[in-house]
Write an enzyme that holds these catalytic residues in place. Structure first.
Site, PDB file in Angstrom:
ATOM      1  N   CYS A  21      -1.299  74.302  28.134  1.00  0.00           N
ATOM      2  CA  CYS A  21      -1.642  73.584  29.342  1.00  0.00           C
ATOM      3  C   CYS A  21      -1.692  72.089  29.038  1.00  0.00           C
ATOM      4  O   CYS A  21      -1.797  71.686  27.889  1.00  0.00           O
ATOM      5  CB  CYS A  21      -3.024  73.972  29.874  1.00  0.00           C
ATOM      6  SG  CYS A  21      -3.102  75.626  30.569  1.00  0.00           S
ATOM      7  N   GLY A  48       3.006  72.945  30.425  1.00  0.00           N
ATOM      8  CA  GLY A  48       2.733  74.077  31.314  1.00  0.00           C
ATOM      9  C   GLY A  48       3.554  73.977  32.570  1.00  0.00           C
ATOM     10  O   GLY A  48       3.458  72.968  33.278  1.00  0.00           O
ATOM     11  N   ASN A 123      -7.396  73.017  28.664  1.00  0.00           N
ATOM     12  CA  ASN A 123      -6.255  73.215  27.772  1.00  0.00           C
ATOM     13  C   ASN A 123      -6.774  73.875  26.503  1.00  0.00           C
ATOM     14  O   ASN A 123      -7.677  73.336  25.859  1.00  0.00           O
ATOM     15  CB  ASN A 123      -5.620  71.852  27.443  1.00  0.00           C
ATOM     16  CG  ASN A 123      -4.586  71.915  26.344  1.00  0.00           C
ATOM     17  OD1 ASN A 123      -4.387  70.946  25.626  1.00  0.00           O
ATOM     18  ND2 ASN A 123      -3.913  73.031  26.196  1.00  0.00           N
ATOM     19  N   GLY A 124      -6.202  75.041  26.168  1.00  0.00           N
ATOM     20  CA  GLY A 124      -6.649  75.755  24.977  1.00  0.00           C
ATOM     21  C   GLY A 124      -6.918  77.204  25.309  1.00  0.00           C
ATOM     22  O   GLY A 124      -6.483  77.715  26.350  1.00  0.00           O
ATOM     23  N   TYR A 270       6.394  70.973  17.184  1.00  0.00           N
ATOM     24  CA  TYR A 270       7.082  71.576  18.309  1.00  0.00           C
ATOM     25  C   TYR A 270       6.506  71.216  19.672  1.00  0.00           C
ATOM     26  O   TYR A 270       7.244  70.907  20.603  1.00  0.00           O
ATOM     27  CB  TYR A 270       7.066  73.106  18.166  1.00  0.00           C
ATOM     28  CG  TYR A 270       7.814  73.812  19.267  1.00  0.00           C
ATOM     29  CD1 TYR A 270       9.191  74.002  19.175  1.00  0.00           C
ATOM     30  CD2 TYR A 270       7.165  74.281  20.406  1.00  0.00           C
ATOM     31  CE1 TYR A 270       9.888  74.633  20.181  1.00  0.00           C
ATOM     32  CE2 TYR A 270       7.856  74.909  21.423  1.00  0.00           C
ATOM     33  CZ  TYR A 270       9.217  75.086  21.298  1.00  0.00           C
ATOM     34  OH  TYR A 270       9.907  75.701  22.302  1.00  0.00           O
TER      35      TYR A 270
END
Ligand code: SF4
Length: 531
Positions: A21, A48, A123-124, A270
């Site tokens: 996210c 996301g 986020n996570g 990445y």
């Protein structure tokens, strides 16, 4: 606008790891905060692509707009113009806990017991969702069967419910200081009430989160690139274990836990944008350095180094620098493949990789190629790519990979999709069994049809980040999980759906066996294989 829940695009390759996210927040009286958040999310779209949302407040009420789809599909001028205010949070989502439904899109909204609004983006991925969910159910904050009330099923919803509940007799700031130490796992949060922007980062700092300055306010964002795009200057990273509150009184910082940094190394290789900086290290520079180290670790006599665009490009540049072999573009990427939600017809689908990549025949014909890619997950993409390059006249194809073999699942917010994908692990139909690293690499080489194959070593990758190994999470590469994992029943992307539908622990276990990467070797999760 309603899109099919599991809409995918030709560019959303199931062979690629998926980011979890992106979060964004702004406090800036006098600015169009909805539009700033829109552009912030636009810069974070790679984190996301399933859903997007923005919450704004003008001092009197919190307004949320969210839907499934890309940021540019969810919002238009008219919608943004109807969102006035001076504080906002935004979110773009790929699901790691909970499925792709409107209810699970973020920001999550809850009303506190005293009637104020609370909107939160996360986020996570938490690893104690089951425990938190049980606490929320005991308090009567979440209830009901999923099918009946279409309840949100994300770890983010559970934490929002607990936070809103705790704010009954104290400020949100105080409530957050009590709740945050009870969350386990990876979390970068941006949340808000009618007046104040909050940002928090887990004590391990697994995911990035930074603070920026506008002329008339403040911005927080998952990546520094999002600060650049909205014209904010970088101030600093939000520290692991830190809570920030930003309002008319300025920026207040509180510590809710001692920092034990374990930043995700995969962000460098990445996930993050190359024009972002994490812990003072440029992501682009890291990737170029990985390429140079790859050239040292896996040299080969060849005519041309080409990247698999775009993510393999910096490492290919580094490989060319390190090896002295000329760099060239041998593959063209269709940058707009991600912009369509039209499912390809069978005829088009058979073209497979050509939807995204097309070879430049005059560049590669008769050449011995070094092809640099960021990672191999399932191997299907590389297999198709190599076949395409041979058909286009390449004499030899030597594949170099800018990350070590991915062998272990991530529980902190990255989805490597199904267990069948991890070609380097031996799980699933394409998995390569092997007792040593050399055997595994040889097995993957044969499977994808390359003339030679080399992965950057874990040591080489870590050195390129310029971060001490002790401050990084490398668990998907080495199996050493820095945040303790719960029992297997409490892990799984669809955990809360199972709990809400009344599934037993054994049923959840069975379900996890189907959905989780590498769920079969549970026993070995904390025992890493040594090669
Ligand atoms: S397991 Fe891998 S992807 Fe997940 S946080 Fe650790 S390094 Fe990042």
């Amino acid at each position: 606008m309603t899109l099919p829940p599991a809409a995918t695009t030709p560019d959303q390759d199931e062979n690629e790891p998926r980011e979890e996210c992106g979060v964004f927040g702004v406090w800036a009286p006098g600015e169009d905060v909805a539009k700033l958040t829109y552009y912030g999310l636009y810069a974070l779209q790679h984190r996301g692509q399933e859903a997007a949302g923005i919450a704004v407040a003008d001092g009197s009420q919190v307004l949320v707009f969210k839907d499934l789809g890309l940021v540019s599909q969810v919002f238009d001028e008219q919608t943004l113009a109807s969102m006035p205010g001076y504080v906002a949070v935004g979110h773009c989502r790929y699901s790691t806990t909970g499925s792709t439904t409107w209810e699970n899109a973020q920001p999550i909204f809850r009303t506190t017991a005293v009637g104020t609004g609370l909107a939160l983006g996360h986020n996570g991925n938490l690893v104690n969702t089951a425990e938190l969910s049980a606490r929320a159910r005991e308090l009567g904050l979440i209830s009901g069967r999923l099918a009946g009330n279409m309840a949100a099923t994300s770890d983010s919803d559970v934490m929002t419910a607990l936070l809103a509940h705790a704010a009954a007799d104290k400020s949100i700031e105080q409530a957050a200081m009590e709740l945050l130490p009870t969350l386990r796992g990876a979390f970068c949060l941006t949340f808000m009430d009618e007046h104040t922007l909050y940002a928090a980062r887990d004590p391990h700092g697994v995911r990035p989160l930074c603070l920026g300055r506008l002329d008339r306010g403040w911005v927080v964002a998952s990546e520094t690139a999002a600060l650049d795009i909205v014209g904010a200057s970088f101030v600093r990273e939000i520290e692991p274990g830190e809570l920030l509150a930003i309002d008319a009184d300025g920026v207040r910082s509180s510590r809710f836990a001692n920092p034990t940094p374990k930043g995700c190394v995969f962000e460098y290789v990445y996930l993050a944008r190359p024009d972002s900086t994490i812990s003072g290290r440029s992501v682009h520079a890291t990737r170029v350095d990985i390429g140079r180290r790859l050239a040292d670790e896996h040299p080969i006599d060849a005519d041309l180094v080409i990247p698999v665009p775009e993510s393999g490009t910096p490492a290919a540049v580094g490989y060319a620098q390190g090896s002295g072999v000329p760099y060239g573009q041998g593959l063209m990427k269709n940058a707009y493949a991600a912009r369509t939600f039209i499912q390809p017809s069978q005829t088009i689908r058979q073209l497979g990789i050509r939807l995204k990549l097309n070879p430049l025949r005059e560049v590669i014909r008769g050449k011995r190629l070094i092809v640099v890619d960021d990672s191999i997950v399932r191997g299907n993409t590389q297999r198709a790519l190599i076949r395409m390059l041979r058909e286009a006249g390449a004499l030899e194809i030597h594949v170099r990979i800018a990350s070590p073999p991915v062998k272990w699942p991530c529980f902190y917010g990255i989805d490597f999709a199904s267990r069948a994908e991890l070609i380097a692990n031996g799980a699933g139909p394409d998995g390569i069994e092997g007792t040593s690293l050399d055997e595994m690499v040889e097995g993957v080489r044969r499977s994808i049809g390359a003339d030679s194959l080399g992965y950057i070593s874990l040591e080489g990758m870590v050195a390129a980040t310029e971060q001490p190994r002790s401050r990084l999470c490398c668990a998907c590469f080495d199996g050493e999980y820095p945040i303790a994992l719960p029992t297997e029943a409490a892990i799984g992307k669809n955990l809360l759906e199972g709990m809400l539908s009344g599934a037993s622990e054994s049923e959840l276990l069975a379900d996890n066996a189907n959905v989780d990467a590498l769920s079969r070797p549970w026993e070995g999760l904390r025992k890493k294989p040594r090669h």
